[in-house]
Design an enzyme around this catalytic site. Structure first.
Site, mmCIF file in Angstrom:
data_model
loop_
_atom_site.group_PDB
_atom_site.id
_atom_site.type_symbol
_atom_site.label_atom_id
_atom_site.label_comp_id
_atom_site.label_asym_id
_atom_site.label_seq_id
_atom_site.Cartn_x
_atom_site.Cartn_y
_atom_site.Cartn_z
ATOM 1 C CG HIS A 57 -3.560 -1.037 -7.121
ATOM 2 N ND1 HIS A 57 -3.966 -0.349 -6.018
ATOM 3 C CD2 HIS A 57 -3.627 -2.347 -6.766
ATOM 4 C CE1 HIS A 57 -4.288 -1.197 -5.041
ATOM 5 N NE2 HIS A 57 -4.084 -2.429 -5.491
ATOM 6 N NE ARG A 85 -4.318 -1.262 0.058
ATOM 7 C CZ ARG A 85 -4.537 -2.241 -0.823
ATOM 8 N NH1 ARG A 85 -3.628 -2.536 -1.730
ATOM 9 N NH2 ARG A 85 -5.670 -2.920 -0.808
HETATM 10 P P1 NAP Z 1 -2.049 -10.871 5.368
HETATM 11 O O1 NAP Z 1 -2.144 -12.322 5.060
HETATM 12 O O2 NAP Z 1 -3.022 -10.266 6.323
HETATM 13 O O3 NAP Z 1 -0.554 -10.612 5.892
HETATM 14 C C1 NAP Z 1 -0.139 -9.408 6.437
HETATM 15 C C2 NAP Z 1 1.288 -9.582 6.952
HETATM 16 O O4 NAP Z 1 1.743 -8.316 7.461
HETATM 17 C C3 NAP Z 1 1.382 -10.572 8.111
HETATM 18 O O5 NAP Z 1 2.561 -11.318 8.037
HETATM 19 C C4 NAP Z 1 1.420 -9.649 9.344
HETATM 20 O O6 NAP Z 1 2.094 -10.192 10.463
HETATM 21 C C5 NAP Z 1 2.222 -8.503 8.787
HETATM 22 N N1 NAP Z 1 1.998 -7.297 9.592
HETATM 23 C C6 NAP Z 1 0.862 -6.589 9.740
HETATM 24 N N2 NAP Z 1 1.065 -5.554 10.596
HETATM 25 C C7 NAP Z 1 2.354 -5.612 10.959
HETATM 26 C C8 NAP Z 1 3.174 -4.823 11.799
HETATM 27 N N3 NAP Z 1 2.691 -3.753 12.469
HETATM 28 N N4 NAP Z 1 4.469 -5.181 11.957
HETATM 29 C C9 NAP Z 1 4.964 -6.253 11.322
HETATM 30 N N5 NAP Z 1 4.251 -7.054 10.497
HETATM 31 C C10 NAP Z 1 2.951 -6.733 10.327
HETATM 32 O O7 NAP Z 1 -2.140 -9.994 4.044
HETATM 33 P P2 NAP Z 1 -1.820 -10.447 2.526
HETATM 34 O O8 NAP Z 1 -2.961 -11.205 1.966
HETATM 35 O O9 NAP Z 1 -0.470 -11.066 2.488
HETATM 36 O O10 NAP Z 1 -1.812 -9.015 1.820
HETATM 37 C C11 NAP Z 1 -0.901 -7.998 2.203
HETATM 38 C C12 NAP Z 1 -1.293 -6.683 1.581
HETATM 39 O O11 NAP Z 1 -1.027 -6.699 0.192
HETATM 40 C C13 NAP Z 1 -2.790 -6.341 1.642
HETATM 41 O O12 NAP Z 1 -3.166 -5.834 2.895
HETATM 42 C C14 NAP Z 1 -2.902 -5.294 0.568
HETATM 43 O O13 NAP Z 1 -2.650 -4.017 1.126
HETATM 44 C C15 NAP Z 1 -1.769 -5.651 -0.420
HETATM 45 N N6 NAP Z 1 -2.268 -6.107 -1.732
HETATM 46 C C16 NAP Z 1 -1.882 -5.420 -2.846
HETATM 47 C C17 NAP Z 1 -2.320 -5.841 -4.100
HETATM 48 C C18 NAP Z 1 -1.872 -5.152 -5.359
HETATM 49 O O14 NAP Z 1 -2.380 -5.437 -6.445
HETATM 50 N N7 NAP Z 1 -0.893 -4.280 -5.283
HETATM 51 C C19 NAP Z 1 -3.176 -6.948 -4.214
HETATM 52 C C20 NAP Z 1 -3.547 -7.614 -3.050
HETATM 53 C C21 NAP Z 1 -3.092 -7.190 -1.800
HETATM 54 P P3 NAP Z 1 1.499 -11.480 11.236
HETATM 55 O O15 NAP Z 1 1.704 -12.631 10.275
HETATM 56 O O16 NAP Z 1 2.327 -11.588 12.439
HETATM 57 O O17 NAP Z 1 0.040 -11.184 11.482
#
Ligand code: NAP
Length: 310
Positions: A273, A225
Site C-alpha cells: 500500500h 482497493r
Molecule cells: P475519484 O476521483 O473519485 O475517481 C473514481 C473513478 O471511479 C471515477 O472515474 C468514477 O466514475 C469511477 N467509478 C466509481 N464507481 C464506478 C462504477 N460503479 N462503475 C464505473 N466507474 C466507477 O477517485 P481517485 O482520487 O481517482 O481515487 C481512486 C481510488 O484510488 C480511491 O478511491 C482509493 O481507493 C484509491 N487510492 C489508492 C492509493 C494507494 O496508495 N494505493 C492512494 C490513493 C487512492 P465517474 O468519473 O463517472 O464518477
C-alpha cells in the site's frame, strides 16, 4: 477564531502543526489547529484520517466540514453520525505518486524487465519488446488518479482505454462507460489497471466471469482497493496461466497476512500500500483552500457524494 481539530496520524502531526497555521495566516484566516478540545461544539473543521479512533461525529454540532486526508473514503462514507459535508483528498503528491507507481509497473510488464533482472542462466535472448503504441492499457476508474495515469501512459504512446461510470472525453484516451464499455476494455487490454473506489457497485468487479473476458497473458495492476478483485478468481486465473501477472498494492486485509498465497505466488507482486501517499506539504494547501472556501461561503472542493459512496 476558526477552530480546526486534527484527528489523523500522530506521526505527521508535527508537519501539519507547522504548515497549517502558516498557510491559514497567509490566507488571512484567524485560526487555531489543535489535537484536543474541551468543547466539541466549538470545532469548525475536522481534519481526518479514516483510520483515526474518532468514529462518533455527533458532538461536533457546529462543524462545517470533515476534511479527509485520504483519497479513499469507504471507511467513513457510511458513518451515520457524520452529517457534515465530507471532502476527500485530491492533491498533487498523491497524484504524482500514483502516476509513478502505475507507469513504473506498467513499463515493467510491457518491457518484460524481469527476464533480464532475473536471468540466472545468463541467457542471451535479443527479442525486443513491442512498442508502447502496440500495447493496450485499460484504466478502470477515470477520476483524479485514473485520468492522470491514463494521460501519462498515453503520453508514452500506449493505446489507453478509460472506463468510468459517467461518459468522459480525455485527449489521447478512448473513453468507455457502462457494462458494455467494461467488457470491451477487458477484452482488448494487455494491461488492466484498477483505480476505482470501493463501493457496493465496485466490490468484486473483477470476478471469475469478468476476469474470463481478459486476454490470455494479460496483466492486472491494482492500486485501487483490494475488494475490487475476487482473490480466489484471480488466483485461479493466475494458476491456470490465463493471466500473466498481478501486481497488487492493496488488499482485503492489510497488512497482507503472512500466510496469504499472494506472498508466494510466482505470478504475483505485492507492494505494501505504497502506491500513493498523502504528503503534508501539498495536502495542507488543499485543506487550507477548503477552509478558506468554507469561511467565505464558497463551494467546497472534492466533496464526497454520500449516495454514490465516493
Ligand atoms: P475519484 O476521483 O473519485 O475517481 C473514481 C473513478 O471511479 C471515477 O472515474 C468514477 O466514475 C469511477 N467509478 C466509481 N464507481 C464506478 C462504477 N460503479 N462503475 C464505473 N466507474 C466507477 O477517485 P481517485 O482520487 O481517482 O481515487 C481512486 C481510488 O484510488 C480511491 O478511491 C482509493 O481507493 C484509491 N487510492 C489508492 C492509493 C494507494 O496508495 N494505493 C492512494 C490513493 C487512492 P465517474 O468519473 O463517472 O464518477
Amino acid at each position: 477564531m476558526t477552530l480546526c481539530i486534527y484527528f489523523a496520524a500522530p506521526a505527521v502531526w508535527d508537519e501539519y502543526c507547522e504548515l497549517l497555521p502558516a498557510l491559514l495566516a497567509e490566507a488571512g484566516i484567524a485560526a487555531e489547529v489543535v489535537t484536543e478540545v474541551r468543547d466539541p461544539a466549538a470545532v469548525d473543521y475536522i481534519i481526518y484520517a479514516p483510520s483515526a479512533p474518532l468514529q462518533d461525529f455527533t458532538p461536533f454540532v457546529n462543524c462545517k466540514a470533515v476534511l479527509s486526508l485520504w483519497a479513499g473514503v469507504e471507511r467513513i462514507v457510511g458513518n451515520a453520525t457524520l452529517t457534515q459535508p465530507l471532502c476527500r483528498m485530491v492533491d498533487t503528491g498523491l497524484t504524482e505518486g500514483m502516476v509513478e507507481w502505475v507507469v513504473g509497473h506498467a513499463l515493467r510488464h510491457h518491457l518484460g524487465m524481469d527476464r533480464h533482472i532475473v536471468n540466472p542462466g545468463h541467457v542471451w535472448d535479443p527479442t525486443c519488446p513491442p512498442l508502447a503504441r502496440e500495447r493496450v492499457v485499460a484504466m478502470l476508474g477515470m477520476g483524479a488518479l485514473g485520468t492522470a495515469c491514463a494521460e501519462a501512459l498515453a503520453a508514452l504512446r500506449f493505446q489507453v482505454l478509460g472506463w468510468s461510470r459517467s461518459p468522459k472525453a480525455v485527449a489521447g484516451v478512448e473513453c468507455l462507460h457502462g457494462d458494455a464499455g467494461l467488457e470491451a476494455a477487458l477484452r482488448r487490454a494487455d494491461i488492466v489497471v484498477t483505480l476505482l473506489p470501493k463501493t457496493p457497485e465496485t466490490e468484486n468487479l473483477l470476478d471469475a466471469r469478468r476476469i474470463g473476458w481478459m486476454k490470455p497473458g494479460a496483466v492486472i495492476l491494482n492500486p485501487g482497493r483490494g475488494p475490487l478483485i475476487e482473490d480466489a478468481a484471480l488466483l485461479a486465473a493466475l494458476d491456470a496461466g490465463a493471466l500473466g501477472h498481478a501486481t497488487l498494492d492493496v488488499f482485503r486485509i492489510e497488512p497482507l497476512p503472512a500466510d496469504h498465497p499472494f506472498w508466494t505466488h510466482p505470478r504475483v507482486t505485492v507492494t505494501p500500500h505504497i502506491a500513493a501517499d498523502t504528503r503534508p506539504r501539498g495536502a495542507a494547501k488543499v485543506l487550507v483552500e477548503n477552509i478558506r472556501r468554507g469561511e467565505a461561503g464558497e463551494a467546497l472542493l472534492h466533496l464526497v457524494d454520500r449516495a454514490r459512496g465516493y
